[in-house]
Design a protein around this motif. Structure first.
Motif, PDB file in Angstrom:
ATOM      1  N   GLY A  38      17.901  37.685 -12.091  1.00  0.00           N
ATOM      2  CA  GLY A  38      19.242  38.149 -11.876  1.00  0.00           C
ATOM      3  C   GLY A  38      18.431  38.156 -10.182  1.00  0.00           C
ATOM      4  O   GLY A  38      17.774  38.197  -9.774  1.00  0.00           O
ATOM      5  N   THR A  39      19.860  38.981  -9.764  1.00  0.00           N
ATOM      6  CA  THR A  39      19.265  39.346  -7.944  1.00  0.00           C
ATOM      7  C   THR A  39      20.313  40.578  -7.800  1.00  0.00           C
ATOM      8  O   THR A  39      20.986  41.653  -8.569  1.00  0.00           O
ATOM      9  CB  THR A  39      19.872  38.666  -7.053  1.00  0.00           C
ATOM     10  OG1 THR A  39      21.853  39.233  -7.001  1.00  0.00           O
ATOM     11  CG2 THR A  39      20.612  37.421  -7.746  1.00  0.00           C
ATOM     12  N   LEU A  79      13.531  38.439 -10.238  1.00  0.00           N
ATOM     13  CA  LEU A  79      14.454  38.938  -9.572  1.00  0.00           C
ATOM     14  C   LEU A  79      14.871  37.916  -7.569  1.00  0.00           C
ATOM     15  O   LEU A  79      13.269  37.785  -7.292  1.00  0.00           O
ATOM     16  CB  LEU A  79      14.006  40.331  -9.037  1.00  0.00           C
ATOM     17  CG  LEU A  79      14.802  41.183  -7.836  1.00  0.00           C
ATOM     18  CD1 LEU A  79      15.802  41.009  -9.070  1.00  0.00           C
ATOM     19  CD2 LEU A  79      13.821  42.382  -8.147  1.00  0.00           C
ATOM     20  N   LYS A  80      15.706  37.560  -7.574  1.00  0.00           N
ATOM     21  CA  LYS A  80      15.981  37.595  -6.284  1.00  0.00           C
ATOM     22  C   LYS A  80      16.688  37.947  -4.801  1.00  0.00           C
ATOM     23  O   LYS A  80      17.527  39.221  -5.868  1.00  0.00           O
ATOM     24  CB  LYS A  80      15.768  36.421  -5.721  1.00  0.00           C
ATOM     25  CG  LYS A  80      15.402  35.186  -6.563  1.00  0.00           C
ATOM     26  CD  LYS A  80      16.105  33.316  -7.155  1.00  0.00           C
ATOM     27  CE  LYS A  80      15.998  32.431  -7.674  1.00  0.00           C
ATOM     28  NZ  LYS A  80      14.497  31.888  -7.281  1.00  0.00           N
ATOM     29  N   THR A  91      24.854  31.876  -5.028  1.00  0.00           N
ATOM     30  CA  THR A  91      23.084  30.096  -4.370  1.00  0.00           C
ATOM     31  C   THR A  91      22.808  30.628  -5.545  1.00  0.00           C
ATOM     32  O   THR A  91      22.181  29.683  -6.471  1.00  0.00           O
ATOM     33  CB  THR A  91      23.647  30.285  -3.265  1.00  0.00           C
ATOM     34  OG1 THR A  91      24.673  29.962  -2.527  1.00  0.00           O
ATOM     35  CG2 THR A  91      22.423  29.429  -2.985  1.00  0.00           C
ATOM     36  N   LEU A  92      22.496  32.045  -5.550  1.00  0.00           N
ATOM     37  CA  LEU A  92      21.009  32.854  -5.864  1.00  0.00           C
ATOM     38  C   LEU A  92      20.815  32.002  -7.696  1.00  0.00           C
ATOM     39  O   LEU A  92      20.070  32.241  -8.042  1.00  0.00           O
ATOM     40  CB  LEU A  92      20.334  33.724  -6.144  1.00  0.00           C
ATOM     41  CG  LEU A  92      20.082  33.651  -3.895  1.00  0.00           C
ATOM     42  CD1 LEU A  92      19.796  35.347  -4.053  1.00  0.00           C
ATOM     43  CD2 LEU A  92      18.874  32.986  -3.823  1.00  0.00           C
ATOM     44  N   LEU A 104      18.192  34.449 -19.993  1.00  0.00           N
ATOM     45  CA  LEU A 104      18.924  35.743 -19.643  1.00  0.00           C
ATOM     46  C   LEU A 104      19.486  35.988 -18.483  1.00  0.00           C
ATOM     47  O   LEU A 104      18.452  36.052 -17.379  1.00  0.00           O
ATOM     48  CB  LEU A 104      18.483  36.487 -20.614  1.00  0.00           C
ATOM     49  CG  LEU A 104      17.707  36.430 -22.289  1.00  0.00           C
ATOM     50  CD1 LEU A 104      17.203  37.874 -22.728  1.00  0.00           C
ATOM     51  CD2 LEU A 104      19.130  36.251 -23.253  1.00  0.00           C
ATOM     52  N   LEU A 105      20.451  36.994 -18.424  1.00  0.00           N
ATOM     53  CA  LEU A 105      21.183  37.008 -17.117  1.00  0.00           C
ATOM     54  C   LEU A 105      21.336  37.977 -17.156  1.00  0.00           C
ATOM     55  O   LEU A 105      22.185  39.102 -17.983  1.00  0.00           O
ATOM     56  CB  LEU A 105      22.150  36.398 -16.210  1.00  0.00           C
ATOM     57  CG  LEU A 105      21.713  34.482 -16.202  1.00  0.00           C
ATOM     58  CD1 LEU A 105      24.025  34.718 -15.810  1.00  0.00           C
ATOM     59  CD2 LEU A 105      21.163  34.610 -14.770  1.00  0.00           C
ATOM     60  N   ILE A 106      20.918  39.497 -15.388  1.00  0.00           N
ATOM     61  CA  ILE A 106      21.066  40.950 -15.697  1.00  0.00           C
ATOM     62  C   ILE A 106      21.665  40.918 -13.829  1.00  0.00           C
ATOM     63  O   ILE A 106      21.379  39.969 -13.291  1.00  0.00           O
ATOM     64  CB  ILE A 106      19.972  41.638 -16.384  1.00  0.00           C
ATOM     65  CG1 ILE A 106      20.334  42.766 -16.234  1.00  0.00           C
ATOM     66  CG2 ILE A 106      19.120  41.452 -15.055  1.00  0.00           C
ATOM     67  CD1 ILE A 106      19.668  43.792 -16.219  1.00  0.00           C
TER      68      ILE A 106
END
Length: 400
Positions: A38-39, A79-80, A91-92, A104-106
């Protein structure tokens, strides 16, 4: 629909028993880590809130791994920093899926960034659990799930609960000034406020907008003073609310009543001119929310870690609660599906409810949204206290 206090207590009691007590009976995770990517806005205009989400996620992942991780494997959070920029966010998330190979995505934080992440998730058929999405009609992807329980029509339900709170406290406004950022979520809610106010016979004496990223609120403060409304409705994000209140102070104007949609929680508490200001919440660091051992434990750990990190806010409120809930949703979805298959996780979430520290969430309504669990809080002598509905109010607290 709202969750009554008794149902909330029952749900959280079950959550506490299964989550807190389970930490003492689970083997250490082993094998390749499960990557959750995630970011967050760690820099830029939204960073004051993004750091709250960062600390919450770190706490959750640490404790998740202590009680066995997911599917017996350790969890790694990739984490970004999206720098509060939706284009960079897109983009990230592409990098997270294609280069980092996350499972997985958050996240991220903020509606514009979430929309960018949602587009990437849909392209790769990844399930996305997000913290703070504020425009439900734009949530078209069937594998996205909310954590901040605003319901499917917050443009109607949010102003309604605020006006109900004011009326119950004998402070119903006759005039309103709506001043709002053009940031999608707050602008969407603010547009709804105008309609709900009109329906309730509240006269609009001012409507002003500003571009996201604006820092010169002097002219807006001047217009507010000239309009002299009973209620200022501020569609503000982060430090914008503080900046408007500071600009009003400089021209010797004190609002009779003000509501701020998503302020930076710590700075609002520390500003004397913000005393008695209202905002929206799903959880605050006081009973009945902290009656549950999981919630109470989280508030204690967050306070300790936030103090060590020198964060401006050291108590759990809506932002940290939404973030914590997002991780709870991911954990429940993976454990419920008994799989990392993103479609299976999404199917399980749509068919089941998840107990979180804010209440029991369901995802079977329009756009996978369920109930609006909003409560109204107020700054009272350096503390955020829920004042409405009455059954959720802090002990002894009432609207000032």
């Amino acid at each position: 629909m709202s969750l009554d206090r008794r149902s909330f207590s029952v749900a959280l009691g079950a959550l506490g028993a299964s989550t807190l007590l389970g930490s003492h009976a689970t083997a250490q995770p082993a094998g390749a880590p499960i990557k959750v990517g995630g970011t967050l806005a760690l820099t830029g205009p939204l960073s004051s809130v993004g750091m709250v989400h960062k600390l919450t996620g770190e706490i959750y992942v640490d404790e998740l791994n202590k009680r066995g991780g997911l599917l017996g494997r350790p969890v790694e959070w990739v984490l970004k920093d999206d720098q509060s920029k939706p284009d960079l966010t897109r983009t990230l998330y592409e990098q997270l899926v294609n280069s980092d190979k996350v499972d997985l995505l958050i996240g991220p934080y903020g509606t514009s960034a979430i929309l960018s992440a949602m587009g990437v998730a849909q392209r790769y058929q990844k399930t996305l659990v997000h913290h703070t999405f504020g425009v439900p009609p734009l949530a078209k992807y069937d594998q996205q799930f909310y954590a901040w329980a605003l319901g499917p029509e917050p443009e109607k339900t949010v102003p309604a609960i605020v006006f109900d709170a004011l009326a119950a406290g004998n402070k119903a406004p006759k005039t309103i000034a709506v001043v709002t950022s053009k940031f999608p979520s707050v602008h969407f809610i603010s547009a709804g406020v105008r309609e709900v106010a009109r329906q309730r016979g509240i006269r609009e004496v001012l409507f002003l907008e500003w571009d996201f990223g604006n820092r010169d609120f002097g002219p807006i403060a001047g217009r507010i003073k000239d309009a002299d409304p009973d209620l200022i409705w501020g569609g503000a994000l982060g430090l914008e609310a503080n900046q408007i209140l500071d600009a009003l102070k400089k021209i010797d104007y004190a609002p009779r009543s003000s509501f701020w949609y998503a302020p930076a929680p710590g700075p609002m508490l520390k500003a004397p001119e913000a005393n008695n200001a209202l905002s929206l919440t799903i959880f605050e660091d006081h009973p009945p929310f902290t009656d549950n051992p999981v919630a109470k434990h989280f508030t204690e750990v967050f306070r300790e870690r936030a103090t060590q990190a020198n964060l401006p806010t050291t108590t759990v409120e809506v932002q940290a609660a939404a973030s914590y809930s997002a991780w709870q949703i991911i954990e429940a979805g993976v454990n419920g599906a008994k799989s990392l298959d993103n479609k299976a996780i999404a199917a399980w979430l749509r068919a089941n409810q998840v107990d979180t520290i804010q209440g029991r969430l369901r995802f079977n309504g329009p756009g996978n949204f369920g109930d609006d669990l909003s409560r109204v809080k107020q700054v009272q002598d350096g503390k955020w206290l829920v004042v409405w509905p009455r059954e959720w109010a802090a002990p002894g607290a009432k609207l000032r």
